[in-house]
Design an enzyme around this catalytic site. Structure first.
Site, short mmCIF file in Angstrom:
data_model
loop_
_atom_site.label_atom_id
_atom_site.label_comp_id
_atom_site.label_asym_id
_atom_site.label_seq_id
_atom_site.Cartn_x
_atom_site.Cartn_y
_atom_site.Cartn_z
N LYS A 53 45.67 31.42 55.79
CA LYS A 53 45.04 32.28 54.79
C LYS A 53 45.17 31.76 53.37
O LYS A 53 44.34 32.07 52.50
CB LYS A 53 45.61 33.70 54.87
CG LYS A 53 45.22 34.47 56.12
CD LYS A 53 43.78 34.94 56.05
CE LYS A 53 43.45 35.93 57.16
NZ LYS A 53 42.08 36.46 57.06
N SER A 303 47.35 29.50 64.07
CA SER A 303 46.90 29.99 62.77
C SER A 303 47.97 30.68 61.94
O SER A 303 47.77 30.87 60.73
CB SER A 303 45.71 30.93 62.95
OG SER A 303 46.04 32.00 63.81
#
Length: 318
Positions: A53, A303
């Site tokens: 992110k 991720s």
């Protein structure tokens, strides 16, 4: 929406180069044996703030701060909020993060440690995003979307550029799907660099808004979800990200919470990596064999790694 151009992704890579890591690529002979592929793991769980992110958040916030913005507001289950709070702190501006009422305590603690103000509101992205927009309007701040923004998507796409350069001859990429920012960014980068590479999205069965939307041909809201992959609990695909995935994603598969937990355990045992459930979804998809991918040079994107010791212990011992 058209693809985010490769020029925009390259601009993003330059913009964020001093703020993010070029994350490593890991290997595991056990994963090779179990999947019948030559497997590479893109370690975004080792990224600053513990997830991919930071790429999109950096690309967005660094630009708007130069334009005079002094307060940023985000809606997040945790990882996007951490990234926004971190970049805001580094840029000398305020950050308010709207999180779900059941947000992970470890993610809330990290947001606050980075200097962000936490507001708990609702359980779904459909609830917290309007609340974050309202706070931004009330305070004169800027809302930083978790995925539905060209700068955010371009920032996430830098991970796709790295995959192509780090793994010559790559043939298939498995990427988790929540709101779709990472998957859209990666598919934009990869399909423009090498359209022959197969990109497979992987989504939790208990939060399958993208799967239902692809089947219906329109964005379908699904309401609150309870998957252990808390970072992927979106209630409807992004307005900008969904058309990109609809047009360019080669395949979407879903995985159960049990398959996600098994992927977390295997990554710990075989690769000695602590990966949160959301971050292990791509590996779960690869392990199931549902994609039909075999005998290929294959990448799975890890991720995120923001999970508490207690939470991870529960997964390992389940």
């Amino acid at each position: 929406m058209k693809m985010i151009g490769l020029d925009k992704i390259r601009e993003a890579a330059e913009e964020i180069s001093d703020m993010v890591h070029r994350t490593p690529v890991l290997t595991s002979s056990m994963l090779n044996a179990q999947t019948g592929n030559e497997v590479f793991l893109k370690g975004e769980h080792l990224q600053k703030t513990g997830s991919f992110k930071i790429r999109g958040a950096s690309n967005k916030i660094l630009k708007v701060v130069r334009g005079g913005v002094r307060h940023v507001v985000a809606a997040s289950s945790g990882n996007h909020g951490q990234a926004v709070a971190y970049i805001a702190g580094k840029s000398g501006v305020q950050a308010t993060i709207v999180v779900p009422e059941d947000a992970s305590p470890v993610k809330i603690s990290a947001i606050e440690a980075y200097g962000g103000r936490v507001v708990r509101y609702g359980l779904t992205s459909a609830e917290r995003i309007p609340e974050a927009i309202r706070i931004a309007e009330e305070t004169g701040g800027l809302f930083v979307p978790p995925y539905d923004d060209p700068d955010i998507i371009a920032g996430q796409g830098t991970a796709g550029m790295e995959i192509v350069s780090q793994i010559p001859g790559c043939e298939a990429v498995f990427v988790p799907v929540g709101g779709g920012g990472l998957a859209a960014g990666i598919v934009c980068a990869i399909k423009q660099l090498n359209p022959e590479i197969i990109v497979i999205g992987v989504e939790p069965e208990l939060a399958d808004d993208t799967k239902q939307s692809l089947e219906a041909g329109i964005r379908v809201p699904i309401g609150p979800t309870r998957t252990i992959a808390d970072g992927l609990r979106t209630s409807i695909p992004g307005e900008l990200t969904f058309p990109i995935l609809q047009q360019h994603l080669d395949q979407l598969i879903t995985v159960s919470d049990e398959e996600i937990a098994e992927a977390c355990r295997l990554l710990f045992q075989a690769a000695k990596q602590v990966v949160e459930p959301s971050g292990a979804v791509a590996v779960a998809g690869l392990l199931t064999g549902k994609s039909g991918i075999t005998g290929k040079k294959t990448v799975a994107v890890l991720s995120g790694g923001n999970v508490s010791a207690q939470g991870f212990s529960e997964i390992l011992n389940a």
